[in-house]
Structure formats: C-alpha cells, structure tokens
Write an enzyme that holds these catalytic residues in place. Sequence first.
Site, short mmCIF file in Angstrom:
data_model
loop_
_atom_site.label_atom_id
_atom_site.label_comp_id
_atom_site.label_asym_id
_atom_site.label_seq_id
_atom_site.Cartn_x
_atom_site.Cartn_y
_atom_site.Cartn_z
N PHE A 1 44.83 32.86 29.11
CA PHE A 1 43.46 32.37 28.96
C PHE A 1 42.72 33.22 27.94
O PHE A 1 42.76 34.44 28.00
CB PHE A 1 42.70 32.41 30.29
N ALA A 2 42.07 32.55 27.01
CA ALA A 2 41.27 33.25 26.01
C ALA A 2 39.96 32.49 25.88
O ALA A 2 39.81 31.62 25.01
CB ALA A 2 42.02 33.31 24.69
N VAL A 3 39.05 32.78 26.79
CA VAL A 3 37.80 32.06 26.88
C VAL A 3 36.69 32.92 26.27
O VAL A 3 36.64 34.14 26.50
CB VAL A 3 37.47 31.72 28.35
N VAL B 1 45.10 38.18 28.93
CA VAL B 1 45.25 38.22 27.48
C VAL B 1 45.03 39.63 26.91
O VAL B 1 45.48 39.93 25.80
CB VAL B 1 44.29 37.21 26.80
N ASP B 2 44.40 40.50 27.68
CA ASP B 2 44.01 41.81 27.12
C ASP B 2 45.16 42.80 27.23
O ASP B 2 45.02 43.88 27.82
CB ASP B 2 42.74 42.34 27.81
N ALA C 1 50.19 49.40 37.99
CA ALA C 1 50.52 50.73 37.46
C ALA C 1 49.72 51.85 38.14
O ALA C 1 50.22 52.97 38.28
CB ALA C 1 50.27 50.76 35.95
N GLU D 1 42.66 38.55 42.05
CA GLU D 1 43.71 39.53 42.37
C GLU D 1 43.80 39.78 43.88
O GLU D 1 44.90 39.95 44.42
CB GLU D 1 43.45 40.84 41.62
N LYS E 1 39.93 48.30 26.74
CA LYS E 1 38.82 47.48 27.22
C LYS E 1 37.68 47.57 26.21
O LYS E 1 37.40 48.62 25.67
CB LYS E 1 38.31 47.99 28.57
N ARG F 1 31.63 42.45 28.01
CA ARG F 1 31.10 42.18 29.34
C ARG F 1 29.58 42.28 29.34
O ARG F 1 28.99 43.16 29.96
CB ARG F 1 31.70 43.14 30.38
C1 2GW Z 1 36.39 38.94 32.02
C2 2GW Z 1 35.56 39.96 32.50
C3 2GW Z 1 34.33 40.21 31.89
C4 2GW Z 1 33.95 39.46 30.82
C5 2GW Z 1 34.78 38.46 30.35
C6 2GW Z 1 35.99 38.17 30.96
C7 2GW Z 1 36.86 37.15 30.44
C8 2GW Z 1 38.16 37.02 30.95
C9 2GW Z 1 36.48 36.31 29.37
O1 2GW Z 1 35.33 36.33 28.84
N1 2GW Z 1 37.36 35.40 28.86
C10 2GW Z 1 38.63 35.31 29.36
O2 2GW Z 1 39.42 34.51 28.85
N2 2GW Z 1 39.01 36.08 30.42
C11 2GW Z 1 40.38 35.91 30.98
O3 2GW Z 1 40.46 36.43 32.28
C12 2GW Z 1 41.37 36.69 30.11
O4 2GW Z 1 42.61 36.04 30.09
C13 2GW Z 1 41.44 38.00 30.85
O5 2GW Z 1 42.60 38.74 30.53
C14 2GW Z 1 41.39 37.51 32.30
C15 2GW Z 1 40.96 38.57 33.34
O6 2GW Z 1 39.85 39.29 32.86
P1 2GW Z 1 40.03 40.84 32.44
O7 2GW Z 1 41.34 40.97 31.73
O8 2GW Z 1 38.85 41.29 31.68
O9 2GW Z 1 40.03 41.53 33.82
P2 2GW Z 1 40.88 42.84 34.29
O10 2GW Z 1 41.74 43.34 33.19
O11 2GW Z 1 39.95 43.79 34.94
O12 2GW Z 1 41.78 42.11 35.34
C16 2GW Z 1 42.22 42.31 36.64
O13 2GW Z 1 41.25 41.82 37.59
C17 2GW Z 1 40.85 40.45 37.37
C18 2GW Z 1 39.88 40.06 38.47
O14 2GW Z 1 38.73 40.82 38.39
C19 2GW Z 1 42.06 39.52 37.37
O15 2GW Z 1 42.63 39.46 38.64
C20 2GW Z 1 43.10 40.00 36.37
O16 2GW Z 1 44.24 39.19 36.42
C21 2GW Z 1 43.47 41.45 36.68
O17 2GW Z 1 44.38 41.92 35.69
MN MN Z 2 43.05 42.24 32.00
#
Ligand code: 2GW
Ligand code: MN
Length: 296
Positions: free
Chosen positions: A65-67, A157-158, A179, A246, A288, A294
């Site tokens: 997802f890349a939103v 995606v990150d 991890a 999660e 990040k 964010r």
């Molecule tokens: C997410 C948080 C804050 C602002 C934007 C977004 C966001 C996420 C976005 O604007 N657009 C988007 O496409 N995403 C998708 O959601 C993207 O694929 C991203 O990798 C995913 C999860 O958000 P992420 O990667 O910022 O959250 P993490 O790395 O803290 O993820 C862990 O916790 C999440 C729940 O809070 C999920 O469970 C995730 O799978 C975990 O790795």
């Molecule tokens: Mn992530």
Amino acid sequence: RCHLAPGEKLKLGNSIDTSLDLWSRGDVQTCTDWGAPVIWDGMFDPDHYDQEHRRNHSSVSLTVFAVGRYLDAYLEAFLLSAERHFMVALPVTYYVFTDVPERVPNIQLGPGRSLKVVKVQRHSRWQDISMMRMRAIADAIESQIRRYSRYIFCFDVDQVFVGRFGSEALGDSVALLHAYYYHRPQSLYTYDRNPRSRAYMETGDFYYHAAVFGGSWQNVKNMTETCYQTIMEDKENQVEALWHDESHLNKYLWLHKPSRVLSPEYCWSSDIGYRGDMHVTRLLWAKKKYDTLRIT
Ligand code: 2GW
Ligand code: MN
C-alpha cells in the site's frame, strides 16, 4: 515433535508434495512448539528451494500500500529493491494499492514479473489507512489474486530489500518475528491488553510484525477477512487495539498457528545494534519520516 531435527525431511505444505531438507542451528530457536520451522540463514539450500518451487509452478503475489505521501516517500525504492531480491526465481505479480495511480513509478520489470495498480480510497486517519488494508487485500484475493498466484506476501511499503527474500519463505501461512521482540520475554510483548478489544490477549506464542505476512491465497484471505471483522467489531464498540491491525493479526496468529515463521532477518531494523544470531539481513526498515509524513 520438531520438524527440524538435523537432516530431517520437511514437507513444504499440502500444495507441494516433495520434501526439502532443513538443517538446524544451535544458537537460535528453529522450531515452534507446534512443529513449524523458524527460518534462519544456514538452515536451507536456496537453490534447492527454488528448484522445487519452479518444478511445482509456484507463483507469488506481493501486495503493498502506498497511500498519500507514502507513495513518493517509499514506493520506488521498495519496488526496485524487490526486483533485485524478492522471489527472483519465480513469477511475481505486484499489487500496488494507492489513491494516486498516476503517480506509481514506471519501473522496468524482469521477465515473468508484472505490476497491477488497485485504486483505493484514502482514509483520513492513518490508523484506518493501515487497518483497512485487511479489507482491500481480501477483496483483491477474491477478485484477482486467487486466479493467478498460489502464494501471497503482504508488505509495509516503508522498507527496502537488501538480500535474498526467496522461496524458502513460502508456506501455507507465514508470520514474521518482530525484530524488537524476538529475544525478549513475553511480558514485554505489546499485545493488546484491553479486554474490550477483540484483539485482547493475555498470553501468546511470539510477537509477530504486521509489516510482512503471507501464505497460500486461501489462508491469507481468511487471515485478512477475520482481522477486518474483528477490527470492525472494535469500531462498533468504540475501541481501538493498541497496535491497530498488528494487534488483530497477533490475535489471529495465536488462534491459527502459522505453518512457517520467518526470523527477523526477513525484516530487520538498523537501529538495533549488532546481534550475533543475525548472519544476514534481507529486508530493512526504511528511515521513518514522521515529521513530514505523520502530520494528521
Ligand atoms: C501511516 C502512519 C502515519 C501516517 C501515514 C501512514 C500511512 C501508511 C500512509 O499515509 N500511507 C500508507 O500507504 N500507509 C501504509 O500503511 C503503508 O503501506 C505503510 O507501510 C503501512 C503501515 O504504516 P507504517 O509503515 O507507517 O506503520 P509502522 O511501520 O509503524 O507499522 C506497524 O504498525 C502498523 C499499525 O500501526 C501496521 O500494523 C504495520 O503493518 C506495522 O508494520
Ligand atoms: Mn512500516
């Protein structure tokens, strides 16, 4: 009984009837209580896995997802690195879910590899962007993926591939050790502890990371549909689990044990210092960019 006594044969799952060797490692847990292998470097012959999966015509879909701003921030590096390291021996279809299809980078893909864009709406809360992936993945499996691929992997995606992420990771239902928690005591796992949430759990097996999960299309469909249902029940009850999707995934994987567990090699963070058991890294968290991304 552990499947992984040295030299023992291991079945890959119902979908493949040949067996492959897995070797043990003395310094890490290589088998769960319920007999699922935990995949660490040194336990498998990569070529052997690739040959078996090619013989069985295994094919893999990857969802990502890349939103909103995450598209420009992360997608291109993710895809370019996946081309170099993700299931290189097998046919792969990428499913990119985005609200801005016109911004998906045009990447030169290797033979047997293709990319499809799925338009999704952009939720205003980031927690919803993350949680609603479950619904969108289940829908895409039903409408497309199940016709083309036996296996699916779902990714944040990150992150960036930096080493082989290959067919040794395929299985009927696959989960990843987080991890930050794989060597920590259970009491520190960040499970949801609110009894009002459907994700609530007192004890579990491991703390799994939702940044990578997968399996056969049937199992991933059940996983994502069930998580979506429990997320929606929480919404009706006006609760939200501690770590959103999660937390729900961890609950699901406690009730439905994965058949294969990936070591943190498959999603490592460079912020964690040196670890003697980590011989290779295959996927790394990207930095990040909270300050710019964010803002909601
Ligand atoms: C997410 C948080 C804050 C602002 C934007 C977004 C966001 C996420 C976005 O604007 N657009 C988007 O496409 N995403 C998708 O959601 C993207 O694929 C991203 O990798 C995913 C999860 O958000 P992420 O990667 O910022 O959250 P993490 O790395 O803290 O993820 C862990 O916790 C999440 C729940 O809070 C999920 O469970 C995730 O799978 C975990 O790795
Ligand atoms: Mn992530």
